[in-house]
Design a protein around this motif. Sequence first.
Motif, PDB file in Angstrom:
ATOM      1  N   ASP A 157       0.823  -1.216   0.000  1.00  0.00           N
ATOM      2  CA  ASP A 157       0.000   0.000   0.000  1.00  0.00           C
ATOM      3  C   ASP A 157       0.858   1.268   0.000  1.00  0.00           C
ATOM      4  O   ASP A 157       0.490   2.277  -0.595  1.00  0.00           O
ATOM      5  N   LEU A 160       4.330   0.191  -3.532  1.00  0.00           N
ATOM      6  CA  LEU A 160       3.906  -0.208  -4.889  1.00  0.00           C
ATOM      7  C   LEU A 160       2.730   0.629  -5.385  1.00  0.00           C
ATOM      8  O   LEU A 160       2.729   1.124  -6.518  1.00  0.00           O
ATOM      9  N   ALA A 161       1.708   0.765  -4.518  1.00  0.00           N
ATOM     10  CA  ALA A 161       0.474   1.417  -4.954  1.00  0.00           C
ATOM     11  C   ALA A 161       0.708   2.848  -5.437  1.00  0.00           C
ATOM     12  O   ALA A 161       0.259   3.210  -6.528  1.00  0.00           O
ATOM     13  N   PRO A 162       1.401   3.694  -4.675  1.00  0.00           N
ATOM     14  CA  PRO A 162       1.603   5.067  -5.169  1.00  0.00           C
ATOM     15  C   PRO A 162       2.423   5.129  -6.465  1.00  0.00           C
ATOM     16  O   PRO A 162       2.166   5.975  -7.319  1.00  0.00           O
ATOM     17  N   TYR A 164       2.539   2.814  -8.940  1.00  0.00           N
ATOM     18  CA  TYR A 164       1.674   2.428 -10.060  1.00  0.00           C
ATOM     19  C   TYR A 164       0.572   3.475 -10.274  1.00  0.00           C
ATOM     20  O   TYR A 164       0.248   3.813 -11.420  1.00  0.00           O
ATOM     21  N   TYR A 165      -0.024   3.953  -9.192  1.00  0.00           N
ATOM     22  CA  TYR A 165      -1.109   4.931  -9.346  1.00  0.00           C
ATOM     23  C   TYR A 165      -0.613   6.195 -10.054  1.00  0.00           C
ATOM     24  O   TYR A 165      -1.240   6.679 -10.995  1.00  0.00           O
TER      25      TYR A 165
END
Lengths: 189, 189
Positions: A157, A160-162, A164-165
């Motif tokens: 969270d 990786l998430a930021p 890819y986002y």
Amino acid sequence: MATTSARLQAGSRPGGRSARVRAAVHRAVQELLTDEGAEPLTIPVVAARAGVHATTVYRRWGSVGDLLADVTTSRFSGDIVVPDTGSLRGDLERYACDLAKDLSDPDTLALVRATIGTGGEQGAAACRGERQQQLEAMLDRERARGNEPPSLERTTDAVLAPLYYRAVFTDQPLTPEWARTLISTLLPA
Amino acid sequence: MATTSARLQAGSRPGGRSARVRAAVHRAVQELLTDEGAEPLTIPVVAARAGVHATTVYRRWGSVGDLLADVTTSRFSGDIVVPDTGSLRGDLERYACDLAKDLSDPDTLALVRATIGTGGEQGAAACRGERQQQLEAMLDRERARGNEPPSLERTTDAVLAPLYYRAVFTDQPLTPEWARTLISTLLPA
């Protein structure tokens, strides 16, 4: 850019016809995705660009979704070596900066977007690639040093998430400075 | 499911032909995206399903990318009312749970993936929708209460990014429990 069909027909190099077809088709996909205003990606369009028969492509990949997932998996395979700097902070900072650079590449980004666009878990899995395992390797090493790292879910969270986002859903740059702030938030000093 | 062409031809309701064409085309896009094994989305395919001439669709939207961005913008318009619970924590928890539910809808997810798949900033902007402004409204309210909230960038990385990443790139469920952990990480007690 040389056409892939010329490259394929020249194919007297070792590796076998099957490997040459795969390389030509993968190149054709990447070229078509980065062409401005190319027509929608279909198996016949890819086959024509690669200089192979459409039936060959259908037989091997089945659908555009399968083909894109294969190209993305191949693109991300070995793209990032899991860093081993001696500290979790150092490892994650290096990793986040490497992934930021990777996802900032316009060819990579076009491929990720197109692969997601074909829908389904197969394309999503190809876009995730080995990321979870790579994070887990760094977290495991921290445990082996006797420390208790954040969970894999929390690290996903927070890191990786930021990445890819921001790459896929925004037009903001993935700078190394920003990537490092993700780690300092996850691991306060 | 009733065919959209039947609905369009029946069109004696108020609103004008232009509004009816728009509604029929939007419905056709959503139906085609959720059809198992539908052919690739092209303007002629959408027009046929909507019961309108392809030239009408080309004239109004220009490309599949423009059309998908319009459908996504329309889908996300007013989907979430910015909560006003009296605290930033309460607002963000409610918001994260609402967005998690929204992004868990298979129709929404298919639309977001297809819109991203057409590439470019226009589709990405449509998928972001009003999210930044919605977060900013909650952060502004916290400032008006005399408190110093996290920055918009930090809130985006901590809340929006994991919600979109998990929805689009993984097969994990977007549970309310998980969505709330994003807020407790952003705002430690």
